[in-house]
Enzyme design. Structure first.
Site, mmCIF file in Angstrom:
data_model
loop_
_atom_site.group_PDB
_atom_site.id
_atom_site.type_symbol
_atom_site.label_atom_id
_atom_site.label_comp_id
_atom_site.label_asym_id
_atom_site.label_seq_id
_atom_site.Cartn_x
_atom_site.Cartn_y
_atom_site.Cartn_z
ATOM 1 N N TRP A 193 23.455 -35.744 -3.931
ATOM 2 C CA TRP A 193 23.651 -37.158 -3.601
ATOM 3 C C TRP A 193 25.051 -37.597 -3.980
ATOM 4 O O TRP A 193 25.766 -38.225 -3.192
ATOM 5 C CB TRP A 193 22.619 -38.022 -4.339
ATOM 6 C CG TRP A 193 22.778 -39.493 -4.052
ATOM 7 C CD1 TRP A 193 22.171 -40.202 -3.064
ATOM 8 C CD2 TRP A 193 23.618 -40.420 -4.761
ATOM 9 N NE1 TRP A 193 22.577 -41.525 -3.097
ATOM 10 C CE2 TRP A 193 23.475 -41.693 -4.133
ATOM 11 C CE3 TRP A 193 24.485 -40.311 -5.845
ATOM 12 C CZ2 TRP A 193 24.146 -42.828 -4.573
ATOM 13 C CZ3 TRP A 193 25.160 -41.451 -6.280
ATOM 14 C CH2 TRP A 193 24.987 -42.684 -5.642
ATOM 15 N N TYR A 195 28.048 -38.656 -1.470
ATOM 16 C CA TYR A 195 28.524 -40.038 -1.528
ATOM 17 C C TYR A 195 30.026 -40.084 -1.790
ATOM 18 O O TYR A 195 30.738 -40.919 -1.218
ATOM 19 C CB TYR A 195 27.752 -40.812 -2.600
ATOM 20 C CG TYR A 195 27.852 -42.305 -2.415
ATOM 21 C CD1 TYR A 195 27.450 -42.894 -1.224
ATOM 22 C CD2 TYR A 195 28.348 -43.121 -3.412
ATOM 23 C CE1 TYR A 195 27.542 -44.262 -1.030
ATOM 24 C CE2 TYR A 195 28.444 -44.501 -3.234
ATOM 25 C CZ TYR A 195 28.042 -45.062 -2.042
ATOM 26 O OH TYR A 195 28.140 -46.413 -1.845
ATOM 27 N N ASP A 207 19.177 -40.534 -0.751
ATOM 28 C CA ASP A 207 19.443 -41.909 -1.153
ATOM 29 C C ASP A 207 18.210 -42.782 -0.916
ATOM 30 O O ASP A 207 17.595 -42.737 0.156
ATOM 31 C CB ASP A 207 20.628 -42.455 -0.354
ATOM 32 C CG ASP A 207 20.967 -43.879 -0.729
ATOM 33 O OD1 ASP A 207 21.620 -44.070 -1.765
ATOM 34 O OD2 ASP A 207 20.565 -44.792 0.011
#
Length: 499
Positions: free
Chosen positions: A433, A437, A453
């Site tokens: 994640w 990101y 997410d």
């Protein structure tokens, strides 16, 4: 990129704004090249040649039109259609003020200089040095027209360490000297100096020593939506969204200062005032801001792909022209993403502000107001990150990330999504994640997708049940290569109630 002469002819005769920055019309009888929106009388088709980029037209010996200003056109999406190696090379060339030798550039990319030259010739039709010179000359052309900076200062800002070399390259490309262009732009500069800053409550408060830049874009462009995104994440002391204006501090190549940005929707551009000490690093600032606000996005192409998904199509209908909010500095954003693991946006922003307050340099502007620079990796080398609200594990992850940045285990120049995620997830405490990101916003990778997410899983769920990460990945396959934009629209749907 292969251009269709019939489409180009129709677009320029109609002065179609959708094609602004997508191609340029060079007129063989005058030696001038124009944007398709040029207000001048259209030349006969038999007298024109079409180019994908302003760089190609300039390198072919054509000089920019003074009426439509090709130097000010939005970036061409043609650059996104080249090989990955060429794209990485262009990114490196644009990230630094000074030129790199072809050998140094090739070494950083892990290829031979001969192979790099061949790739540029194959994909762009010109060599790396010619691209660098033409892009910097175009940038200098804009500064000569729009600012009162001395010519020697413009040469420096454009990346030339020798005024003589700058004059030589500029004259070779434009067939006239920088002084000639400066004289032609006197009236325009006087008008610009009288120009107010739209939407800025402190329109008259910026420093008289500030340099003004204009960053053009292709509509649709939803400035209030971008500001709302940045307002919720503004870092105390470093960033501020006041009214319709974005402000932040910066440190680039030893230059530090302040910048503020406002939208000039009538003229399809952002107005930027930059005040810096020791120079301004204007070329690098220009490039960073274009990425921060995603000004060169091909929103038509992105929308055509994402509108195939019913959820995303509804969001695009409400706010067409989706943009991917970027980051001013990849390292700064990476730390903020690590801080944001498993906590709210507001909490992560608060803790990041404490990092800046404790470790960042404090400066004062012309009005005596204090601001801070976000600390660099070098400044954080000995930081313990204790006492700012972090768990021991999260503080340890930050220390490890800083060390990995300094010793080269983390390389922000890496342009391959999978390779970036692989290298950063080797560090303790960083999962997919976080890697995705950082890639999405810190590195502006358009196909990054944080599948786990919570917001994504909620938006893509059905019947009150969240989707599973595998289901999200499967659905987002149809969003490629624009999954990052799809992510933004999915988040947006949660606010508007569409799921």
């Amino acid at each position: 990129m292969q251009l269709d002469p019939e489409i180009c002819a129709s677009a320029r005769l109609a002065r179609d704004r959708r094609f602004d920055g997508r191609f340029y019309t060079a007129v063989r009888t005058t030696g001038i090249f124009c944007r398709p929106i040029c207000p001048a009388r259209p030349p006969l088709e038999r007298n024109v040649t079409y180019f994908s980029t302003a760089v190609e037209a300039a390198s072919a010996g054509y000089r920019p039109c003074l009426r439509c200003r090709p130097d000010a056109a939005p970036g061409s999406p043609a650059w996104g259609l080249v090989s990955t190696t060429v794209e990485r090379a262009l990114k490196l060339m644009r990230s630094e003020r000074e030129a790199q030798s072809i050998e140094t550039l090739a070494d950083r990319l892990g290829v031979s200089s001969r192979y790099l030259r061949r790739l540029f010739a194959e994909h762009l039709g010109i060599g790396p040095l010619a691209v660098w010179q033409a892009e910097r000359a175009l940038f200098a052309f804009g500064l000569l027209q729009d600012t009162n900076l001395p010519i020697a200062g413009i040469a420096h800002e454009a990346g030339f360490n020798s005024l003589r070399r700058f004059n030589s390259v500029f004259k070779q490309i434009y067939r006239r000297t920088p002084s000639d262009v400066r004289r032609e732009g006197v009236g325009r500069r006087e008008a610009c100096e009288r120009e107010p800053r739209p939407g800025d409550p402190d329109a008259g408060a910026h420093s008289h020593s500030a340099t003004r830049l204009y960053l053009h874009y292709r509509p649709p462009f939803h400035w209030p939506q971008l500001l709302a995104f940045f307002r919720a994440r503004a870092l105390a002391g470093v960033e501020q969204v006041a009214g319709e204006t974005y402000r932040r501090s910066f440190a680039v190549d030893g230059v530090h200062g302040l910048l503020q940005v406002a939208d000039d929707a009538d003229n399809k551009r952002l107005i930027v005032d930059v005040s810096g000490e020791g120079g301004a690093a204007l070329y690098v600032i220009n490039q960073r801001l274009r990425r921060l606000f995603d000004l060169d996005a091909d929103t038509e192409q992105i929308g055509a792909v994402l509108s195939e998904d019913p959820l995303l199509a509804r969001e695009l209908a409400k706010t067409p022209g989706v943009r991917l909010p970027g980051a001013w500095d990849p390292f700064e954003y990476a730390l903020r993403a690590i801080l944001g693991q498993q906590i709210s946006v507001a909490a992560a922003t608060t803790i990041a502000g404490r990092v800046a307050a404790r470790y960042g340099e404090s400066l004062t502007d012309d009005a005596g107001r204090e601001y801070r620079l976000f600390p660099s990796a070098e400044q954080l080398a000995g930081a313990d990150f204790e006492g700012i609200g972090l768990t021991r594990a999260r503080a340890r992850t930050l220390r490890e990330f800083v060390a990995a940045t300094l010793d080269g285990r983390v390389n922000f120049d890496e342009a391959e999504l999978d390779e970036w995620c692989a290298q950063v997830t080797l560090l303790p405490g960083i999962g997919d994640w976080t890697a995705q990101y950082i890639a999405m916003r810190g590195l502006s990778m358009p196909d990054a997708f944080p599948a786990s997410d919570l917001g994504i899983l909620q938006a893509l769920g059905s019947g009150g049940e969240k989707a599973k990460p595998k289901q999200a990945l499967a659905r987002a396959e149809n969003w490629r290569p624009w999954r990052a934009y799809g992510t933004l629209l999915a988040w947006q749907s949660l606010k508007t109630g569409d799921t």
